[in-house]
Design an enzyme around this catalytic site. Structure first.
Site, mmCIF file in Angstrom:
data_model
loop_
_atom_site.group_PDB
_atom_site.id
_atom_site.type_symbol
_atom_site.label_atom_id
_atom_site.label_comp_id
_atom_site.label_asym_id
_atom_site.label_seq_id
_atom_site.Cartn_x
_atom_site.Cartn_y
_atom_site.Cartn_z
ATOM 1 N N LEU A 120 -3.434 -1.734 5.259
ATOM 2 C CA LEU A 120 -4.483 -1.154 6.488
ATOM 3 C C LEU A 120 -6.192 -1.583 5.209
ATOM 4 C CD1 LEU A 120 -5.824 -0.317 8.631
ATOM 5 C CD2 LEU A 120 -6.082 2.034 7.860
ATOM 6 N N GLU A 152 0.731 -0.974 0.018
ATOM 7 C CA GLU A 152 -0.456 0.167 0.144
ATOM 8 C C GLU A 152 0.811 1.223 -0.086
ATOM 9 O OE1 GLU A 152 -2.098 0.536 3.395
ATOM 10 O OE2 GLU A 152 -0.449 -0.595 4.605
HETATM 11 N N1 PMP Z 1 -3.311 2.665 4.440
HETATM 12 C C1 PMP Z 1 -2.267 3.196 5.391
HETATM 13 C C2 PMP Z 1 -1.208 2.797 5.435
HETATM 14 C C3 PMP Z 1 -2.911 4.438 6.128
HETATM 15 O O1 PMP Z 1 -2.656 5.104 6.718
HETATM 16 C C4 PMP Z 1 -4.290 4.836 5.295
HETATM 17 C C5 PMP Z 1 -4.951 6.044 5.679
HETATM 18 N N2 PMP Z 1 -5.328 6.486 6.991
HETATM 19 C C6 PMP Z 1 -5.030 3.711 4.395
HETATM 20 C C7 PMP Z 1 -4.070 2.894 3.778
HETATM 21 C C8 PMP Z 1 -6.616 4.972 3.495
HETATM 22 O O2 PMP Z 1 -7.491 4.229 4.710
HETATM 23 P P1 PMP Z 1 -9.198 4.881 4.238
HETATM 24 O O3 PMP Z 1 -9.417 5.136 3.566
HETATM 25 O O4 PMP Z 1 -9.509 4.591 5.332
HETATM 26 O O5 PMP Z 1 -8.344 6.336 4.949
#
Ligand code: PMP
Length: 294
Positions: A206, A182
């Site tokens: 995540l 990611e």
């Molecule tokens: N991966 C990581 C490591 C993150 O910090 C985030 C944002 N907080 C995301 C993915 C994206 O998650 P979301 O779409 O829930 O903000």
């Protein structure tokens, strides 16, 4: 005058104080969430709360509030800060113990709850025809083996993002054993030959709320989408790359390291997804942006 929330009270940021014995401070022993609100309406609140519950359970911190209490706290915080387009940051740590000990305090101490808001910049999806892409660089994913937990322990992410910024890029796209995981604070999508792909959920990433929404929107609107592993080569040879997060939504990456992705402009699949995304947001939050106005 901005207001934050700490342990039961709303106050000015400079009045918010925690103990240096707080395990969030000593061990980064805490969990967080970032929930966007448009027009004062929380976006995908239930999904964020479900992820919060899961992260807390994974590290055995008691959730101090019911869903209804969280909703009331978020709404009140937004209200104190003028509603509009804001993100709510909320953090729960295991709390302050008497002594510094790696093992959890026993009996358990009261968790610390902190919340604040930040303005959300106008996202790229709001104007698909004029949006510009960002530059990203690839870096080795140096993080731990439980990136599915939304822990406040973000030093590796911070080091990675800083390396990207120092290289004139906005994000670092991370590689583990030759596969894309990611971004330092985002999920990653690639498009090749009209098919969109994103890495499957696992302990290595995540489970992004925006990622899930993009997957849902692709299914709803008949855009070909695969949840599968992406190699470094597939990333480099992609027609389009997107990154997703709650505050940035879906952002096209047009430059990767020193190479141009596609023709260096946001691609057609991104534009089509961006329109679906904005329509969805508008429906849920009662927004009326120029792009979506009938
Ligand atoms: N991966 C990581 C490591 C993150 O910090 C985030 C944002 N907080 C995301 C993915 C994206 O998650 P979301 O779409 O829930 O903000």
């Amino acid at each position: 005058m901005p207001q934050v929330y700490l342990n039961g009270r709303f106050m000015a940021p400079e009045d918010a104080q925690i103990s240096p014995m707080d395990r969030g401070f000593l061990f980064a022993d805490g969990i967080y969430e970032v929930i966007p609100a448009y027009n004062g309406v929380l976006f995908r609140f239930e999904e964020h709360l479900a992820r919060l519950e899961r992260s807390l359970a994974e590290v055995d911190i008691r959730n101090p509030h019911s869903p209804a209490q969280w909703l009331a706290l978020c709404d009140e915080l937004l209200h104190h800060n003028g509603d509009g387009n804001l993100s709510v940051y909320l953090q729960i740590t295991r709390g302050a113990a008497q002594k510094r000990d790696h093992a959890f305090p026993s009996p358990a101490v009261t968790p610390t709850v902190f919340m604040m808001t930040s303005p959300i910049a106008v996202p790229a999806v709001d104007s698909p025809d004029t949006a510009v892409g960002i530059k990203a660089i690839t870096l080795d994913d140096i993080r731990w083996a439980r990136c599915d937990i939304k822990s406040v322990s973000l030093l590796p992410n911070s080091l990675l993002r800083q390396q990207a910024v120092a290289a004139g890029a906005a994000e670092a796209i991370l590689l583990r054993d030759g596969f894309v995981t990611e971004g330092s604070a985002s999920n990653v999508f690639v498009v090749k030959g009209g098919t969109i792909a994103t890495p499957p959920k696992s302990h290595a990433i995540l489970g992004g709320i925006t990622r899930d929404l993009v997957v849902e929107l692709c299914h709803q609107h008949g855009l070909a989408l695969q949840e599968r592993e992406i190699t470094e080569m597939q990333l480099r040879q992609a027609d389009e790359i997107w990154i997703t997060s709650s505050t940035k939504e879906v952002v096209p990456v047009t430059h990767l390291n020193d190479a141009i992705i596609g023709n260096g402009q946001p691609g057609p699949q991104w534009k089509s997804l961006a329109r679906h995304y904005v329509q969805h947001k508008r429906r849920l939050c009662g927004l009326d942006t120029p792009e979506t106005r009938d």
